[in-house]
Design an enzyme around this catalytic site. Structure first.
Site, PDB file in Angstrom:
ATOM      1  N   ASP A   1       0.850  -1.185   0.000  1.00 35.32           N
ATOM      2  CA  ASP A   1       0.000   0.000   0.000  1.00 35.32           C
ATOM      3  C   ASP A   1       0.886   1.236   0.000  1.00 35.32           C
ATOM      4  OD1 ASP A   1      -2.932   1.010   0.460  1.00 35.32           O
ATOM      5  OD2 ASP A   1      -1.672   2.204   1.787  1.00 35.32           O
TER       6      ASP A   1
ATOM      7  N   GLU B   1       0.889   5.666   0.432  1.00 36.86           N
ATOM      8  CA  GLU B   1       0.234   6.940   0.715  1.00 36.86           C
ATOM      9  C   GLU B   1       0.867   7.966  -0.213  1.00 36.86           C
ATOM     10  OE1 GLU B   1      -2.422   6.968   2.484  1.00 36.86           O
ATOM     11  OE2 GLU B   1      -2.099   4.914   3.176  1.00 36.86           O
TER      12      GLU B   1
ATOM     13  N   HIS C   1      -5.532   4.974   6.219  1.00 39.05           N
ATOM     14  CA  HIS C   1      -4.742   5.974   5.485  1.00 39.05           C
ATOM     15  C   HIS C   1      -3.311   6.082   6.003  1.00 39.05           C
ATOM     16  CE1 HIS C   1      -8.419   6.922   3.470  1.00 39.05           C
ATOM     17  NE2 HIS C   1      -8.996   7.275   4.597  1.00 39.05           N
TER      18      HIS C   1
ATOM     19  N   ASP D   1      -3.007  -0.135   6.314  1.00 39.63           N
ATOM     20  CA  ASP D   1      -3.786  -0.485   5.124  1.00 39.63           C
ATOM     21  C   ASP D   1      -3.276  -1.787   4.496  1.00 39.63           C
ATOM     22  OD1 ASP D   1      -5.307   1.785   5.452  1.00 39.63           O
ATOM     23  OD2 ASP D   1      -4.495   2.865   3.738  1.00 39.63           O
TER      24      ASP D   1
END
Length: 196
Positions: free
Chosen positions: A9, A11, A148, A153
């Site tokens: 994942d 960000e 987030h 995540d």
């Protein structure tokens, strides 16, 4: 059980892999149906973080003080990912950023398998009211303490992926055969997932 799997994942500062940047990258390694290791890294930034990003993630410039450059973070990620099939939630988004970053750092873009837990959940969990990661985590009773944030995540996505594998393995053989036939015409990764 096939694998190993690398659930990742990112960000990012926005939605465009051409204009926006990766701020945090995390991954979870699954082998033999178990989460065996995790990886997480911030990425140094050349410009200030957008305010909306800081509010959404809780990440601040202070968190990035000793963050590695993108090329170092990508090298660490690739070593952690070695030999695994990739998994992400809404995979096309994360892959677009990851491939842009890999190319920027002089690596080849990822051309292998990347299973999408969003796509697979829509097929195997058809009664969900929402397929967002947060909603699925609540529905499937998965701990997701920091939405987030990349590692939280990635861990939630890994748990969903394990439930998807278990759900597929419980399907009657006839249904699996029909899904396998349908997936055989799919250009994506469905055919690999159902070729259990």
């Amino acid at each position: 059980m096939f694998g190993p799997f690398l659930v990742f994942d990112l960000e990012t500062t926005g939605f465009s892999s051409k204009q926006d940047r990766i701020v945090e990258i995390a991954a979870v390694r699954i082998e033999n149906g178990q989460i065996i290791d995790t990886f997480s890294s911030f990425v140094a930034q050349k410009s200030p973080l957008p305010e909306f990003f800081k509010e959404l993630t809780g990440i601040t410039e202070d968190d990035l003080t000793d963050a590695p450059e993108l090329s170092d973070a990508m090298g660490q990620f690739l070593r952690f990912a070695d030999g695994a099939d990739w998994v992400a939630h809404n995979a096309s988004f994360d892959l677009s950023f990851l491939n842009a970053a890999l190319e920027e750092c002089g690596y080849l873009s990822h051309a292998g398998i990347c299973f999408d837990t969003l796509e697979l959940s829509q097929l195997l969990f058809p009664r969900e009211s929402s397929y967002s990661l947060e909603s699925l985590a609540i529905s499937k009773k998965i701990a997701h303490g920091a939405p987030h944030r990349a590692l939280s995540d990635a861990l939630a996505t890994a748990e969903i992926f394990l439930q998807l594998l278990a759900s597929a393995q419980r399907l009657p053989l006839l249904v699996l055969q029909q899904l396998d036939q349908l997936a055989a015409t799919d250009e994506g990764t469905m055919r690999y997932f159902f070729a259990l």
